[in-house]
Design an enzyme around this catalytic site. Sequence first.
Site, PDB file in Angstrom:
ATOM      1  N   ARG A  19     -83.054   6.800 -49.403  1.00  0.00           N
ATOM      2  CA  ARG A  19     -83.400   5.501 -48.817  1.00  0.00           C
ATOM      3  C   ARG A  19     -82.431   5.098 -47.700  1.00  0.00           C
ATOM      4  NH1 ARG A  19     -84.877   4.673 -54.273  1.00  0.00           N
ATOM      5  NH2 ARG A  19     -87.059   4.091 -54.498  1.00  0.00           N
TER       6      ARG A  19
ATOM      7  N   GLN B  10     -81.079   6.559 -65.613  1.00  0.00           N
ATOM      8  CA  GLN B  10     -82.083   7.625 -65.676  1.00  0.00           C
ATOM      9  C   GLN B  10     -81.529   8.841 -66.413  1.00  0.00           C
ATOM     10  OE1 GLN B  10     -84.734   8.943 -62.298  1.00  0.00           O
ATOM     11  NE2 GLN B  10     -83.071  10.379 -61.991  1.00  0.00           N
TER      12      GLN B  10
ATOM     13  N   GLY C  98     -76.020  15.117 -51.568  1.00  0.00           N
ATOM     14  CA  GLY C  98     -75.978  14.838 -53.008  1.00  0.00           C
ATOM     15  C   GLY C  98     -76.934  15.772 -53.741  1.00  0.00           C
ATOM     16  N   HIS C  99     -78.172  15.837 -53.250  1.00  0.00           N
ATOM     17  CA  HIS C  99     -79.150  16.763 -53.855  1.00  0.00           C
ATOM     18  C   HIS C  99     -78.641  18.200 -53.765  1.00  0.00           C
ATOM     19  CE1 HIS C  99     -82.135  13.575 -52.380  1.00  0.00           C
ATOM     20  NE2 HIS C  99     -82.367  13.609 -53.682  1.00  0.00           N
TER      21      HIS C  99
ATOM     22  N   GLU D  88     -75.332  11.332 -61.489  1.00  0.00           N
ATOM     23  CA  GLU D  88     -74.818  10.101 -62.132  1.00  0.00           C
ATOM     24  C   GLU D  88     -75.128   8.857 -61.312  1.00  0.00           C
ATOM     25  OE1 GLU D  88     -70.678  10.839 -62.938  1.00  0.00           O
ATOM     26  OE2 GLU D  88     -71.173  11.677 -64.909  1.00  0.00           O
ATOM     27  N   LYS D  89     -75.561   9.047 -60.067  1.00  0.00           N
ATOM     28  CA  LYS D  89     -75.937   7.882 -59.259  1.00  0.00           C
ATOM     29  C   LYS D  89     -77.012   7.083 -59.999  1.00  0.00           C
ATOM     30  CE  LYS D  89     -77.944   6.426 -54.992  1.00  0.00           C
ATOM     31  NZ  LYS D  89     -79.376   6.473 -55.332  1.00  0.00           N
TER      32      LYS D  89
ATOM     33  N   GLN E 262     -93.561   6.238 -60.978  1.00  0.00           N
ATOM     34  CA  GLN E 262     -92.266   5.581 -61.217  1.00  0.00           C
ATOM     35  C   GLN E 262     -91.958   4.495 -60.194  1.00  0.00           C
ATOM     36  OE1 GLN E 262     -90.081   9.411 -60.708  1.00  0.00           O
ATOM     37  NE2 GLN E 262     -88.517   8.153 -59.751  1.00  0.00           N
TER      38      GLN E 262
ATOM     39  N   GLY F 221     -87.348  14.731 -52.805  1.00  0.00           N
ATOM     40  CA  GLY F 221     -87.266  15.194 -51.424  1.00  0.00           C
ATOM     41  C   GLY F 221     -86.408  14.314 -50.547  1.00  0.00           C
TER      42      GLY F 221
ATOM     43  N   LEU G 282     -84.017  15.478 -48.756  1.00  0.00           N
ATOM     44  CA  LEU G 282     -82.772  15.969 -49.373  1.00  0.00           C
ATOM     45  C   LEU G 282     -81.538  15.669 -48.532  1.00  0.00           C
ATOM     46  CD1 LEU G 282     -83.945  19.464 -50.722  1.00  0.00           C
ATOM     47  CD2 LEU G 282     -84.040  17.225 -51.848  1.00  0.00           C
TER      48      LEU G 282
HETATM   49  P1  AMP Z   1     -84.115  11.549 -56.110  1.00  0.00           P
HETATM   50  O1  AMP Z   1     -84.652  12.507 -55.101  1.00  0.00           O
HETATM   51  O2  AMP Z   1     -83.575  10.305 -55.520  1.00  0.00           O
HETATM   52  O3  AMP Z   1     -85.083  11.317 -57.241  1.00  0.00           O
HETATM   53  O4  AMP Z   1     -82.865  12.263 -56.754  1.00  0.00           O
HETATM   54  C1  AMP Z   1     -82.960  13.529 -57.354  1.00  0.00           C
HETATM   55  C2  AMP Z   1     -81.712  13.806 -58.136  1.00  0.00           C
HETATM   56  O5  AMP Z   1     -80.589  13.776 -57.252  1.00  0.00           O
HETATM   57  C3  AMP Z   1     -81.451  12.733 -59.214  1.00  0.00           C
HETATM   58  O6  AMP Z   1     -80.946  13.365 -60.370  1.00  0.00           O
HETATM   59  C4  AMP Z   1     -80.419  11.864 -58.563  1.00  0.00           C
HETATM   60  O7  AMP Z   1     -79.582  11.187 -59.487  1.00  0.00           O
HETATM   61  C5  AMP Z   1     -79.626  12.873 -57.763  1.00  0.00           C
HETATM   62  N1  AMP Z   1     -78.919  12.225 -56.669  1.00  0.00           N
HETATM   63  C6  AMP Z   1     -79.434  11.336 -55.771  1.00  0.00           C
HETATM   64  N2  AMP Z   1     -78.470  10.879 -54.948  1.00  0.00           N
HETATM   65  C7  AMP Z   1     -77.319  11.482 -55.336  1.00  0.00           C
HETATM   66  C8  AMP Z   1     -75.958  11.411 -54.881  1.00  0.00           C
HETATM   67  N3  AMP Z   1     -75.604  10.637 -53.878  1.00  0.00           N
HETATM   68  N4  AMP Z   1     -75.040  12.182 -55.520  1.00  0.00           N
HETATM   69  C9  AMP Z   1     -75.405  12.980 -56.555  1.00  0.00           C
HETATM   70  N5  AMP Z   1     -76.656  13.079 -57.036  1.00  0.00           N
HETATM   71  C10 AMP Z   1     -77.610  12.346 -56.438  1.00  0.00           C
END
Ligand code: AMP
Length: 282
Positions: A189, A155, A36-37, A150-151, A61, A31, A33
């Site tokens: 973050r 993972q 990127g998401h 890929e960030k 995690q 969340g 969002l």
């Molecule tokens: P998170 O909500 O941080 O767990 O991220 C969910 C998904 O979004 C994960 O696969 C992350 O790698 C991807 N993600 C997070 N930040 C970015 C970003 N800046 N660009 C592309 N994908 C992202």
Amino acid sequence: MLVFNNQVALKEHLKLNFSSKKLIGFVPTMGALHNGHLSLIDKSIKQNDVTVVSIFVNPTQFNNISDLEKYPRTLESDVAKINTIDNNVLIYAPSNEDIYQENISSEHFDFDGLEFQMEGKFRNGHFDGVGTIVKRLFEIVKPNNAYFGEKDFQQLQIVKKLTTKHNLNVNVIACEIFREDNGLAMSSRNERLTSEERSKASIIYETLKEVKVKFGTENVSDIYKWVEQVFNNQKLFELEYFEIASETSLLPYNEELKEDKYRAFIAVFVNNIRLIDTISLN
Ligand code: AMP
């Protein structure tokens, strides 16, 4: 837009409305969002008949309780953002109980050593938590394609390993990193940074880009020293780790394996907020 809070209802809906011939795309998120998401969600919409987005701040995690408590939770605006791209997306926003019942704990995984590098050294138990939640979510959603950024490159490699080792029939699709205008990798973050911190955090990607220039012409140990120096000279930032590692094994750079594909990985603290980034080098 349908928002499911429990897995029984979601599974029932998928079973009733999407035959096994339909492609299910899945984007797991925690969340808060950002674009990127949304780029992952967009890719999934284009490549599948239906897209499921999960929004769940997975407690197992987090190795740091304060990070878990402070993690932004913004379900209403997340739903609104997804709605602006496609109101047929299904959202799964479960409670802890729906995922873990009364036992909030991780399974233990063997990811052939991928879990011991970089993030694994600094975030005890993190990848057991990631493996646990991703495996459970895959079992609930049963996606054909799942989208990961890929960030979080380590993972991504671990999720690929999870699917092969556990014979999960899911195609894991890597998605490129989305950045702010100043180059800072988008992250939930980032919301916690002050505007000064956010603006100065461009140093992270600037450093990675310079590493890419230096890689191949300069000695790798000199590059490590240079990065340390860059962050020693920055009051706002504290370097947790910098590593040049193989994309596949995630092992540190090895002179003898010159044909390997390498990446630089970095984790930096800004006032207790942890930011990570990565760049491909060759
Ligand atoms: P998170 O909500 O941080 O767990 O991220 C969910 C998904 O979004 C994960 O696969 C992350 O790698 C991807 N993600 C997070 N930040 C970015 C970003 N800046 N660009 C592309 N994908 C992202």
